[in-house]
Design a protein around this motif. Structure first.
Motif, PDB file in Angstrom:
ATOM      1  N   HIS A  35       0.801  -1.301   0.062  1.00  0.00           N
ATOM      2  CA  HIS A  35       0.134  -0.066  -0.004  1.00  0.00           C
ATOM      3  C   HIS A  35       0.779   1.262   0.147  1.00  0.00           C
ATOM      4  O   HIS A  35       2.212   1.207  -0.348  1.00  0.00           O
ATOM      5  N   GLU A  49      -2.685   0.396   7.756  1.00  0.00           N
ATOM      6  CA  GLU A  49      -1.595  -0.783   7.497  1.00  0.00           C
ATOM      7  C   GLU A  49      -0.214  -0.107   6.637  1.00  0.00           C
ATOM      8  O   GLU A  49       0.643  -0.979   6.806  1.00  0.00           O
ATOM      9  N   HIS A 102       2.705  -6.882   4.703  1.00  0.00           N
ATOM     10  CA  HIS A 102       1.293  -6.437   4.797  1.00  0.00           C
ATOM     11  C   HIS A 102       0.746  -6.658   6.229  1.00  0.00           C
ATOM     12  O   HIS A 102       1.251  -7.616   6.935  1.00  0.00           O
ATOM     13  N   CYS A 103      -0.578  -6.213   6.463  1.00  0.00           N
ATOM     14  CA  CYS A 103      -1.301  -6.851   7.655  1.00  0.00           C
ATOM     15  C   CYS A 103      -2.675  -7.062   7.351  1.00  0.00           C
ATOM     16  O   CYS A 103      -3.158  -6.420   6.665  1.00  0.00           O
ATOM     17  N   GLU A 133      -6.146  -7.623  -1.132  1.00  0.00           N
ATOM     18  CA  GLU A 133      -4.838  -6.977  -1.294  1.00  0.00           C
ATOM     19  C   GLU A 133      -5.061  -6.537  -3.015  1.00  0.00           C
ATOM     20  O   GLU A 133      -4.088  -5.641  -3.120  1.00  0.00           O
TER      21      GLU A 133
HETATM   22 ZN   LIG Z   1      -2.260  -5.267   2.551  1.00  0.00          ZN
END
Ligand SMILES: [Zn+2]
Length: 355
Positions: A35, A49, A102-103, A133
């Motif tokens: 992101h 995130e 990522h989270c 995602e």
């Molecule tokens: Zn992500």
């Protein structure tokens, strides 16, 4: 007393040095913070995130750099980067490993850390994670063309992704296993295992590639941990240890895992390049002259015409991936060319003989 201290200091330094020296070859790891910019990622418990992913990515990069690994980032700041561009950065760096950080988020109290490699999702939950995602491409310009009509919401669409990474699947799983191993062993994190799903960002890289969901921002305890400096430090440390273990496993018998993205041209019977343009002008082979592409070569024919090529490989399938990268960079009329024993050859003939 002082001597004892000195002794310990030396011992301490040596034990670090030993770790760093254990890599004989130079390795390149691309660290991708998910992101960024207008895409905040998930906002579980109000966290961002994109910020957490970036902090972890920068920490991982710092640790790896100290261990003689060359680190390339897809972003170092809070900026938006296309998924396609992320893969392109990894390919241009000719990396040995691509890790995307990522989270996760969920409307339950789910928690724990998981690592993904590209593949067919085994269940709806994994599909949903990839879908989430992947949906960032709706924020990108020309996403229909860029991703060949890929539709994040269609499970069938994902199948077309998988073939591209097949060559690296085994290595990707190995790296993913190490990451999970350290998450559990070091940090006692809940093991959400190594899983497969169709992540677009992993599709276009031609190297072992994994995507880490470091934990759930939506879970109160875990969200807080992920957003803390302590949590980010611990997670980065575990990821880095896993990557170093993975690189060490390659180091001893370094087979060319990169499938000759940089082969020695003289030794190769068939060499593929992507012709991106032709011109009477002689350009310097710098990325800024070629829409950011590196690995450019040129030839000059008898009429004084320069032909410019992107990349080189001894695999036709690799060449097709290079072609995509060139087209996406803006060289719309690019095409694959083949050289036999160093001389231009007909691609049609080659395909008739081998495909
Ligand atoms: Zn992500």
């Amino acid at each position: 007393m002082r001597i004892l201290k000195l002794f310990f200091l030396i011992f301490f330094l040596l034990s670090f040095k030993n770790d760093a020296q254990s890599l004989k070859n130079e390795f390149v790891v691309v660290v991708d913070a998910g992101h960024g910019g207008k895409d905040p990622g998930n906002r579980g418990n109000g966290y961002f995130e994109k910020n957490i992913a970036l902090k972890i990515a920068l920490n991982v990069g710092e640790i790896l750099s100290k261990n003689k690994v060359k680190v390339v980032y897809t972003r170092k700041k809070d900026v938006f980067v296309d998924l396609f561009r992320r893969a392109q950065i990894a390919n241009d760096a000719n990396a040995d490993l691509f890790i995307s950080i990522h989270c996760d988020a969920h409307n339950s109290n789910a928690y724990g850390a998981g690592t993904f490699v590209l593949g067919l999702h085994a269940n709806e939950r994994n599909f949903k994670i990839a879908q989430k995602e992947n949906s960032v491409i709706y924020m990108e310009e020309n996403y229909e063309q860029k991703y060949d009509g890929f539709d994040p919401n269609n499970p069938e669409s994902v199948i077309s992704l998988v073939l591209m990474q097949e060559e690296y699947l085994e290595q990707s799983i190995l790296a993913a296993n190490y990451i999970q191993e350290f998450f559990v062993k070091d940090l006692n994190r809940r093991d959400r295992k190594v899983k497969q799903a169709g992540f677009l960002v992993l599709r276009n890289t031609y190297m072992p590639s994994v995507l880490i969901e470091a934990g759930f921002l939506t879970n109160k305890t875990e969200g807080k941990y992920l957003n803390s400096a302590k949590g980010q430090k611990e997670i980065s440390s575990s990821i880095s240890k896993a990557i170093l273990k993975y690189l060490r496993s390659l180091d001893n018998n370094r087979v060319e895992l990169k499938i000759d993205t940089k082969p020695t041209p003289e030794k190769i019977k068939y060499l593929f390049k992507v012709q991106i343009s032709a011109s009477s002008k002689s350009l310097e082979l710098k990325p800024y002259n070629f829409k950011g592409l590196s690995s450019i070569s040129k030839t000059k024919n008898n009429n004084g015409l320069y032909k410019y090529y992107y990349g080189y490989t001894n695999s036709y399938n690799q060449a097709k991936i290079l072609l995509k990268t060139a087209i996406n960079a803006g060289f719309k009329s690019s095409f694959v060319t083949v050289f036999k024993d160093g001389k231009p050859y007909s691609l049609k003939k080659y395909l008739a003989e081998f495909e």
